[in-house]
Each structure stands twice: as structure tokens, then as C-alpha cells.
Design a protein around this motif. Structure first.
Motif, PDB file in Angstrom:
ATOM      1  N   LEU A   1       5.233 -18.657   2.880  1.00 22.55           N
ATOM      2  CA  LEU A   1       5.809 -17.682   1.948  1.00 22.55           C
ATOM      3  C   LEU A   1       5.021 -17.635   0.648  1.00 22.55           C
ATOM      4  O   LEU A   1       4.682 -18.674   0.068  1.00 22.55           O
ATOM      5  CB  LEU A   1       7.271 -18.031   1.674  1.00 22.55           C
ATOM      6  CG  LEU A   1       8.193 -18.094   2.907  1.00 22.55           C
ATOM      7  CD1 LEU A   1       9.604 -18.469   2.486  1.00 22.55           C
ATOM      8  CD2 LEU A   1       8.193 -16.767   3.654  1.00 22.55           C
ATOM      9  N   TRP A   2       4.749 -16.419   0.181  1.00 19.85           N
ATOM     10  CA  TRP A   2       4.010 -16.188  -1.058  1.00 19.85           C
ATOM     11  C   TRP A   2       4.766 -15.170  -1.914  1.00 19.85           C
ATOM     12  O   TRP A   2       5.376 -14.234  -1.401  1.00 19.85           O
ATOM     13  CB  TRP A   2       2.599 -15.663  -0.767  1.00 19.85           C
ATOM     14  CG  TRP A   2       1.791 -16.590   0.081  1.00 19.85           C
ATOM     15  CD1 TRP A   2       1.806 -16.696   1.445  1.00 19.85           C
ATOM     16  CD2 TRP A   2       0.848 -17.564  -0.380  1.00 19.85           C
ATOM     17  NE1 TRP A   2       0.940 -17.667   1.867  1.00 19.85           N
ATOM     18  CE2 TRP A   2       0.325 -18.212   0.777  1.00 19.85           C
ATOM     19  CE3 TRP A   2       0.382 -17.940  -1.645  1.00 19.85           C
ATOM     20  CZ2 TRP A   2      -0.632 -19.223   0.685  1.00 19.85           C
ATOM     21  CZ3 TRP A   2      -0.578 -18.937  -1.725  1.00 19.85           C
ATOM     22  CH2 TRP A   2      -1.075 -19.579  -0.585  1.00 19.85           C
ATOM     23  N   ILE A   3       4.704 -15.372  -3.246  1.00 17.72           N
ATOM     24  CA  ILE A   3       5.371 -14.473  -4.189  1.00 17.72           C
ATOM     25  C   ILE A   3       4.322 -13.561  -4.811  1.00 17.72           C
ATOM     26  O   ILE A   3       3.268 -14.019  -5.274  1.00 17.72           O
ATOM     27  CB  ILE A   3       6.090 -15.264  -5.299  1.00 17.72           C
ATOM     28  CG1 ILE A   3       7.096 -16.240  -4.681  1.00 17.72           C
ATOM     29  CG2 ILE A   3       6.795 -14.324  -6.271  1.00 17.72           C
ATOM     30  CD1 ILE A   3       7.736 -17.161  -5.704  1.00 17.72           C
ATOM     31  N   VAL A   4       4.613 -12.266  -4.838  1.00 21.31           N
ATOM     32  CA  VAL A   4       3.707 -11.292  -5.442  1.00 21.31           C
ATOM     33  C   VAL A   4       3.970 -11.250  -6.947  1.00 21.31           C
ATOM     34  O   VAL A   4       5.087 -10.957  -7.382  1.00 21.31           O
ATOM     35  CB  VAL A   4       3.909  -9.895  -4.826  1.00 21.31           C
ATOM     36  CG1 VAL A   4       2.960  -8.889  -5.468  1.00 21.31           C
ATOM     37  CG2 VAL A   4       3.703  -9.945  -3.313  1.00 21.31           C
ATOM     38  N   LYS A   5       2.938 -11.546  -7.749  1.00 18.36           N
ATOM     39  CA  LYS A   5       3.076 -11.550  -9.208  1.00 18.36           C
ATOM     40  C   LYS A   5       1.921 -10.779  -9.845  1.00 18.36           C
ATOM     41  O   LYS A   5       0.888 -10.557  -9.208  1.00 18.36           O
ATOM     42  CB  LYS A   5       3.094 -12.985  -9.738  1.00 18.36           C
ATOM     43  CG  LYS A   5       4.361 -13.762  -9.385  1.00 18.36           C
ATOM     44  CD  LYS A   5       4.433 -15.072 -10.153  1.00 18.36           C
ATOM     45  CE  LYS A   5       5.782 -15.765  -9.942  1.00 18.36           C
ATOM     46  NZ  LYS A   5       5.903 -17.008 -10.724  1.00 18.36           N
ATOM     47  N   LYS A   6       2.135 -10.406 -11.102  1.00 22.40           N
ATOM     48  CA  LYS A   6       1.056  -9.771 -11.843  1.00 22.40           C
ATOM     49  C   LYS A   6      -0.023 -10.805 -12.159  1.00 22.40           C
ATOM     50  O   LYS A   6       0.268 -11.981 -12.353  1.00 22.40           O
ATOM     51  CB  LYS A   6       1.581  -9.154 -13.133  1.00 22.40           C
ATOM     52  CG  LYS A   6       2.461  -7.927 -12.903  1.00 22.40           C
ATOM     53  CD  LYS A   6       2.758  -7.221 -14.215  1.00 22.40           C
ATOM     54  CE  LYS A   6       3.501  -5.916 -13.973  1.00 22.40           C
ATOM     55  NZ  LYS A   6       3.736  -5.174 -15.230  1.00 22.40           N
ATOM     56  N   HIS A   7      -1.241 -10.340 -12.239  1.00 23.69           N
ATOM     57  CA  HIS A   7      -2.337 -11.280 -12.410  1.00 23.69           C
ATOM     58  C   HIS A   7      -2.475 -11.779 -13.840  1.00 23.69           C
ATOM     59  O   HIS A   7      -3.088 -12.817 -14.076  1.00 23.69           O
ATOM     60  CB  HIS A   7      -3.654 -10.616 -11.983  1.00 23.69           C
ATOM     61  CG  HIS A   7      -4.202  -9.661 -12.989  1.00 23.69           C
ATOM     62  ND1 HIS A   7      -3.671  -8.402 -13.192  1.00 23.69           N
ATOM     63  CD2 HIS A   7      -5.238  -9.781 -13.872  1.00 23.69           C
ATOM     64  CE1 HIS A   7      -4.349  -7.769 -14.130  1.00 23.69           C
ATOM     65  NE2 HIS A   7      -5.306  -8.580 -14.561  1.00 23.69           N
TER      66      HIS A   7
ATOM     67  N   HIS B   1      -1.269   1.269  -5.850  1.00 27.60           N
ATOM     68  CA  HIS B   1      -2.573   1.206  -5.218  1.00 27.60           C
ATOM     69  C   HIS B   1      -3.637   0.894  -6.260  1.00 27.60           C
ATOM     70  O   HIS B   1      -3.707   1.536  -7.302  1.00 27.60           O
ATOM     71  CB  HIS B   1      -2.903   2.536  -4.529  1.00 27.60           C
ATOM     72  CG  HIS B   1      -4.248   2.546  -3.867  1.00 27.60           C
ATOM     73  ND1 HIS B   1      -4.542   1.778  -2.781  1.00 27.60           N
ATOM     74  CD2 HIS B   1      -5.383   3.241  -4.173  1.00 27.60           C
ATOM     75  CE1 HIS B   1      -5.800   1.988  -2.415  1.00 27.60           C
ATOM     76  NE2 HIS B   1      -6.328   2.878  -3.247  1.00 27.60           N
ATOM     77  N   GLY B   2      -4.451  -0.117  -6.012  1.00 23.77           N
ATOM     78  CA  GLY B   2      -5.511  -0.497  -6.933  1.00 23.77           C
ATOM     79  C   GLY B   2      -5.119  -1.602  -7.890  1.00 23.77           C
ATOM     80  O   GLY B   2      -5.984  -2.106  -8.623  1.00 23.77           O
ATOM     81  N   ASP B   3      -3.840  -2.016  -7.905  1.00 22.32           N
ATOM     82  CA  ASP B   3      -3.421  -3.106  -8.797  1.00 22.32           C
ATOM     83  C   ASP B   3      -4.061  -4.426  -8.376  1.00 22.32           C
ATOM     84  O   ASP B   3      -4.255  -4.687  -7.184  1.00 22.32           O
ATOM     85  CB  ASP B   3      -1.897  -3.273  -8.775  1.00 22.32           C
ATOM     86  CG  ASP B   3      -1.191  -2.223  -9.620  1.00 22.32           C
ATOM     87  OD1 ASP B   3      -1.895  -1.360 -10.183  1.00 22.32           O
ATOM     88  OD2 ASP B   3       0.050  -2.270  -9.691  1.00 22.32           O
ATOM     89  N   ILE B   4      -4.360  -5.261  -9.361  1.00 24.24           N
ATOM     90  CA  ILE B   4      -4.799  -6.631  -9.107  1.00 24.24           C
ATOM     91  C   ILE B   4      -3.560  -7.514  -9.155  1.00 24.24           C
ATOM     92  O   ILE B   4      -2.828  -7.522 -10.145  1.00 24.24           O
ATOM     93  CB  ILE B   4      -5.828  -7.082 -10.155  1.00 24.24           C
ATOM     94  CG1 ILE B   4      -7.079  -6.203 -10.091  1.00 24.24           C
ATOM     95  CG2 ILE B   4      -6.215  -8.546  -9.930  1.00 24.24           C
ATOM     96  CD1 ILE B   4      -8.096  -6.526 -11.160  1.00 24.24           C
ATOM     97  N   ILE B   5      -3.300  -8.270  -8.104  1.00 24.85           N
ATOM     98  CA  ILE B   5      -2.093  -9.076  -8.022  1.00 24.85           C
ATOM     99  C   ILE B   5      -2.457 -10.555  -7.891  1.00 24.85           C
ATOM    100  O   ILE B   5      -3.603 -10.914  -7.595  1.00 24.85           O
ATOM    101  CB  ILE B   5      -1.200  -8.657  -6.831  1.00 24.85           C
ATOM    102  CG1 ILE B   5      -1.930  -8.903  -5.502  1.00 24.85           C
ATOM    103  CG2 ILE B   5      -0.778  -7.189  -6.948  1.00 24.85           C
ATOM    104  CD1 ILE B   5      -1.058  -8.705  -4.273  1.00 24.85           C
ATOM    105  N   ARG B   6      -1.478 -11.401  -8.090  1.00 29.74           N
ATOM    106  CA  ARG B   6      -1.625 -12.839  -7.904  1.00 29.74           C
ATOM    107  C   ARG B   6      -0.594 -13.273  -6.864  1.00 29.74           C
ATOM    108  O   ARG B   6       0.568 -12.882  -6.927  1.00 29.74           O
ATOM    109  CB  ARG B   6      -1.386 -13.548  -9.246  1.00 29.74           C
ATOM    110  CG  ARG B   6      -1.380 -15.066  -9.162  1.00 29.74           C
ATOM    111  CD  ARG B   6      -1.588 -15.675 -10.552  1.00 29.74           C
ATOM    112  NE  ARG B   6      -0.660 -15.143 -11.536  1.00 29.74           N
ATOM    113  CZ  ARG B   6       0.514 -15.718 -11.847  1.00 29.74           C
ATOM    114  NH1 ARG B   6       0.877 -16.829 -11.232  1.00 29.74           N
ATOM    115  NH2 ARG B   6       1.296 -15.179 -12.764  1.00 29.74           N
TER     116      ARG B   6
END
Length: 643
Positions: free
Chosen positions: A384-390, A408-413
Motif C-alpha cells: 500500500l502506498w499513499i499519494v501525496k504532493k511532492h 495530468h502532468g502533476d508530480i506526486i510523491r
């Protein structure tokens, strides 16, 4: 040595016989080679004599089969708890009964048969098979063990008939049967819920069928010829459908078939149309039929297992959606992904795995000592992974923040949910593919972690010398202890036989190639040794040497298919050597006695060794072997034996 592609020869029999199939193939059973050579008579034996001879053959086969079943079914209910790999294959049998989908590295046929045996014997599939030592209590487990013991019991008569056909010698066949009957290792493997007895059953069935249709070479396209050829293909499908090591017997049958067709192609008395018919028959029976049956096992597998289970994570989301009980069953695909969502990431290729991390570091010398990131084939919380802002550490689940969708095109962490480490890569070489960079979990709660120690494994060179066994059950003097170890007398005799065969076979082959004139008796026995012995030696090599090339974890039980072939070689070799010694050292009146005495000595020796070592298979209770009061006191002949 070259494999046998035709009929075995016995005594002074130097010319091929016609119509040698079915019961006719064993017509020379029981005759002494020297007698047959010295007292050839143009008169045919009386009908009563032939009937008596046939009745004797059936009586010996019945006795061999009865003894095999008696040893395999004796104390089958002990111990009444899970032993060794019964945890895996008993559990998989339960999955079939419950129709719960699972995934395993082996093809499905063996587990399906175990599940069917459990279902027919009243087992309801509710036992968990969690760990070795769990008590079966009221659950019906005898049916599944009995099924495996039933198939394991047929190994001895199959080997007996195979050697009888290859050597035309009753003593050679009896010696082979005794070696396998009194081997504690084969006995142990046959008494538990395992794939090994099922695999070996199909291997030996394929070998016997191949030898039988070879013996019908003078009656091609007859009913017995078609029967044995078709049964060979069915057995090949069975062996491959249980484990992929069934490919080894497929290879042996393939080599035999190529050799057979090559000789037919060189027979100028046959038209090309006839040769084409032979080729077509083998394609249909040895290629098409096995492939159809092998594919059918998977069709049944997917039809029966219709409920979600521990194996559906190996497959695509679309496949999982077909399984009732799966969280994707009849689910719609979301149109948007929000920050703070908990997701799994799966490779597009089938059975490659989920993106996975865990609380272990890469070992020293493997890039940076940071948290390992791998792929994992099972569903697990560590997937399991959590999608966060970079660029922010704010909690996206905080109700004071509005829901924000990933564009679309966002950089995520990606943050690993269980360890709170971020998915990370850097300019260090990957541990396996040096052209890529290492991927890790990066962050601060990991400095003290160490990689998992390697598990001790068996080595292929250990197996023929019976170097070390496997503990099936129990560890101390209060436990019911079962230890998988071959009967050392049988195994070391087999090892000696391989060495003697290579030596004697090479000498005989060189002598015959150089045109040395051998007496008729010696030449007939030499043909038996080279052809019949060469066939089973090839089987031993094909089922043993490929393991040296494997990088997977190996265990002692992987050698047992090869051990079947080495035991058949021992039976053929010692019967032939004793006949040669008797012929060379004594007059005719004494030769038969020397041969009989030698065979009886080997039979009694293996039986007595079984008497000494049978507690390994049937179970030991009380002091360990180093204690003088132990039932195995004085029998720990090698320090590596752990009973």
C-alpha cells in the motif's frame, strides 16, 4: 551408454524376436541365461508348462504389489498432525473443495487430485493447514494420505515390470522391486499429502509405457502398440501437469522417439508412406494428446476456483473482477484520483507483482543501505502506498483541506503506508540489473534493521550419497519423529552401481566396437547391460544433472525421481554381473547356484537394512540417536544425519 530403443536381449538371444508385446514380451522370464544358451531345443514347450509359467509370473507380480501396498499403508494415520509440506498441498486441496482461487508455482493437476481425494473421502475443506504439528483432530485426512500412498505403492510394480521388459530377467526385476520396497525414503514420501508420489507415479507410468510400446516394435499399429503409445502420452501429460520437472521424462521419451524414427527412416523395406504413418502416430499420441490434456487441467482449474482467494493478486484487475468475493468484483473503475488516496501499483505483465517495500535494508555493498523496494506477488499491507504532493508534508486527509484531485502532468510523491518511507531513486546501481538505478524507501524509526539471513538449502551433490535428510515431524524425545532419509544400504549400493556400470559398460562397449569375439552368453548379457541399463542410466542423468543448473532453492526430495532410475540400474547391473561371474568361474552345474546365492544375499541385505532403519519412516518416540536407549542407537553412520 546409448539408450535402448528396441527390445532387451537375454542370454544368447542375439536375433530380434517377432510379436513381443503384452504378456508375450515376458515369455523368457525365469529362465536361466546359461540354460537357455546350452539347451536350445527345437521343440516348443508344452501348453501346460506355458500356463504354469504364466501363472508363476502373475503370482510374483501379485506378491510384489501386495508387499508394496502393505508397506505404504502401514501406520498411515500416524502421526495425526500436519507434517512438513502437508501445510501447502493439504491447504491447496482445501482451496479446491472450497472453490477458493489460489496461485502456485506448480501446475494444478496434483493439487486437484488431492482435493478430489479429500472430497470423495469426506473431508469438508475446513482444516486450516497453518503449520506443521497442528492436530487433525476430527478432520478426515486419511483419504488424502491414502490417495498419495495408493499412487506411491504402484511405483514398485511399475519398476518391476519395466526392468523385466528391459532385461527379460526375473531376478533383476525382483532385486529392483526389493530396493524400492525397502527404501525408507520412498516409503516416507508416499505416506503424506505431497506432490512427490503423484509425480513419480506418472514418471514411472510413462517409462513403463514407453518400454512396452518399444517391445511391440514388430507389430506396429496393432491394438497393444496403440494402447501403450497412447498411455505414454497420457502419462507425460500427467507428469508435466503435476510439476514442471516432468519435462525430464518428456525429454527422455522424446529422445527415444527420435532414435526410433531415425531407425525406421533407415529401413529401406519400409515405404515413405509407412514412415509418415509412424511419424503421424507419434505426433498425435506424444505431442497433441499430452498438450490437450495438459491444457484441460488448467481449464478445470479456472472453472472450479471461482471465489476470491490468496492467489488472485497474481492476475490482472480484470481477472480479479470475475471472482466472487473480490473487492474488485463488479466494481467500476474510478474516474479521478485524489491526493491522500491509498493505492497499489502493479506491473502490467502477468504475475510480475505489486510495488512492495518492507522493514529490511539492502545489504552491505548493494548501493545505499536504505529500505528495500521490490515487487511482491501476493496481496499484502506492504503493497500500500499513499499519494501525496511532492512539495508539502500536509496531511491530505485533514478535513480542513478540500479534496484535491491529481491532474495530468502533476508530480506526486508515493509514501509507503506501513513504514512511512518515500519511494526514492538515486545514482546507485540496481542490485540485479546494473544498467538501472537502485530504488529504495528513504526517510528517518530504520538504522538498526538488518537483511534477512539466507536459508540453508540442500546441494545436488549431497543427494546420491544420502548426505542429509529432512525432518518431517518432531524435534525432541517427546515428539513423534519422522525423518526423510534414504535407506543407506540401498542408496550406497545404487551409487556403487552407477560407478560399476560406467566402468563395465565402457569396457564392453569398447570391446564390441573393436570386433572382439565374445561367447554367445557374454554377448547376450552385454546387450542387456548396454541397452536396458543404458536406458535407465539416461533416465537417471536427465532427472539429476539439470538440478546443478537451477538457481532455485533445492531440497533432498527433488532427487527421488532420479533414485527410481538408479534402483532399476542396480537391479539390471547386479543380475548381469552375477550371471557373468557364475558363467566365468564355475561349471554349469554350479553357475546357477552362484547366481541365486548372490541375488538372495542382496535381497536379504536390503530387507535387513530396512528392519534397522524403518523407524525413520514409521516414526520414532523416545531418546535421540546419540542415546544408547534410542531405537536408532548406533545407526547414525554420518554426522550430517539429524535424527
Amino acid at each position: 551408454m546409448p539408450p535402448a530403443v528396441g527390445r532387451g536381449l537375454a542370454g544368447s538371444e542375439l536375433r530380434p524376436r517377432r510379436g513381443r508385446c503384452g504378456l508375450q514380451a515376458a515369455r523368457a522370464v525365469g529362465r536361466d541365461v546359461a540354460t537357455e544358451a546350452a539347451a536350445q531345443s527345437p521343440k516348443r514347450p508344452a501348453r501346460g508348462s506355458r500356463r504354469f509359467e504364466a501363472a508363476g509370473r502373475w503370482a510374483v507380480l501379485a506378491l510384489v504389489t501386495l508387499l508394496s501396498f502393505a508397506t505404504r499403508f502401514h501406520r498411515l494415520d500416524e502421526p495425526p498432525h500436519v507434517c512438513w509440506d502437508e501445510t501447502h498441498f493439504g491447504k491447496m486441496g482445501s482451496y479446491y473443495i472450497n472453490r477458493t482461487f489460489f496461485f502456485d508455482v506448480h501446475p494444478p493437476l496434483g493439487k486437484m487430485l488431492i482435493g478430489l481425494a479429500g472430497y470423495l473421502s469426506g473431508y469438508d475443506g475446513t482444516f486450516l493447514f497453518q503449520r506443521p504439528g497442528d492436530k487433525y483432530e476430527h478432520h478426515s485426512y486419511i483419504g488424502m494420505r491414502g490417495f498419495c500412498a495408493f499412487l506411491g505403492s504402484w511405483l514398485i510394480p511399475f519398476a518391476y515390470l519395466t526392468v523385466l521388459d528391459l532385461s527379460k530377467s526375473l531376478p533383476a526385476a525382483l532385486l529392483t522391486a526389493a530396493l524400492l520396497t525397502f527404501d525408507t525414503g520412498c516409503l516416507t514420501l508416499s505416506q503424506y499429502i505431497l506432490l512427490d508420489p503423484i509425480l513419480m507415479f506418472f514418471i514411472m507410468a510413462a517409462m513403463l509405457s514407453m518400454v512396452k510400446y518399444n517391445s511391440c516394435a514388430d507389430r506396429p499399429f496393432s491394438a497393444p502398440w496403440w494402447f501403450w503409445l497412447s498411455l505414454t502420452g497420457i502419462s507425460l501429460a500427467g507428469a508435466l501437469g503435476v510439476k514442471f520437472v516432468g519435462l525430464f521424462i518428456v525429454l527422455q521419451v522424446g529422445l527415444n522417439t527420435i532414435s526410433d524414427l531415425w531407425h525406421l527412416f533407415g529401413d529401406l523395406s519400409l515405404s515413405l508412406v509407412t514412415v509418415g504413418k509412424h511419424l503421424t502416430a507419434r505426433i498425435l499420441c506424444l505431442i497433441v494428446l499430452p498438450l490437450v490434456l495438459y491444457t484441460a487441467t488448467f481449464a478445470v482449474h479456472f472453472m472450479v476456483l471461482s471465489k476470491s482467494g490468496p492467489g488472485d493478486g497474481f492476475f490482472s484487475s480484470a481477472f480479479q473482477a470475475r471472482l466472487s468475493g473480490n473487492n474488485l468484483h463488479n466494481a467500476s473503475i474510478p474516474e479521478h484520483l485524489a491526493y491522500g488516496s491509498v493505492i497499489t501499483v502493479k506491473n502490467l505483465r502477468m504475475a510480475i507483482g505489486y510495488l512492495h517495500s518492507h522493514r529490511h535494508l539492502y545489504p552491505e555493498g548493494i548501493g545505499a543501505r536504505q529500505q528495500q523496494v521490490t515487487t511482491y506477488l501476493h496481496k499484502d499491507y506492504n503493497n500500500l502506498w499513499i499519494v501525496k504532493k511532492h512539495n508539502t508534508n500536509s496531511d491530505p486527509l485533514d478535513p480542513s483541506y478540500p479534496v484535491e484531485f491529481v491532474r495530468h502532468g502533476d508530480i506526486i510523491r508515493l509514501e509507503h503506508k506501513e513504514t512511512s518511507r518515500n519511494l526514492h531513486s538515486h545514482y546507485h546501481e540496481a542490485p540485479l540489473t546494473r544498467k538501472h538505478y537502485q530504488v529504495t524507501g528513504y526517510g528517518i524509526g530504520n538504522n538498526g534493521l538488518k537483511p534477512k539471513d539466507n536459508e540453508f538449502t540442500s546441494k545436488p551433490w549431497h543427494w546420491p550419497i544420502n548426505y542429509q535428510g529432512l525432518r518431517f515431524s518432531g524435534i525432541n524425545d517427546t515428539d513423534f519423529r519422522v525423518y526423510l532419509l534414504g535407506n543407506p544400504v540401498v542408496w550406497w549400493l545404487n551409487l556403487l552401481s552407477i560407478v560399476l556400470y560406467l566402468l563395465s559398460g565402457s569396457i564392453i562397449a569398447i570391446a564390441m566396437q573393436r570386433g572382439v569375439q565374445l561367447p554367445a552368453e557374454v554377448e547376450g548379457l552385454s546387450q542387456v547391460l548396454l541397452r536396458g541399463g543404458g536406458q535407465v542410466l539416461l533416465g537417471w542423468m536427465l532427472h539429476y544433472f539439470p538440478f546443478f543448473l537451477m538457481g532455485r532453492i533445492l531440497y533432498f526430495h527433488h532427487y527421488f525421481p532420479a533414485m527410481l532410475f538408479s534402483s532399476m540400474l542396480t537391479g539390471i547391473l547386479w543380475d548381469t554381473l552375477l550371471r557373468l561371474c557364475a558363467w566365468g568361474l564355475a561349471s554349469f552345474s554350479l553357475a546357477r547356484g552362484i547366481h541365486v546365492l548372490g541375488v538372495l544375499s542382496l535381497l536379504l541385505g536390503t530387507a535387513y537394512s530396512f528392519y534397522l532403519f524403518h523407524p525413520l519412516a514409521y516414526g520414532m518416540v523416545g531418546p535421540l540417536s546419540q542415546d544408547p536407549q534410542s531405537p536408532m542407537a548406533g545407526l547414525r553412520w554420518m554426522e550430517s544425519w539429524d535424527f
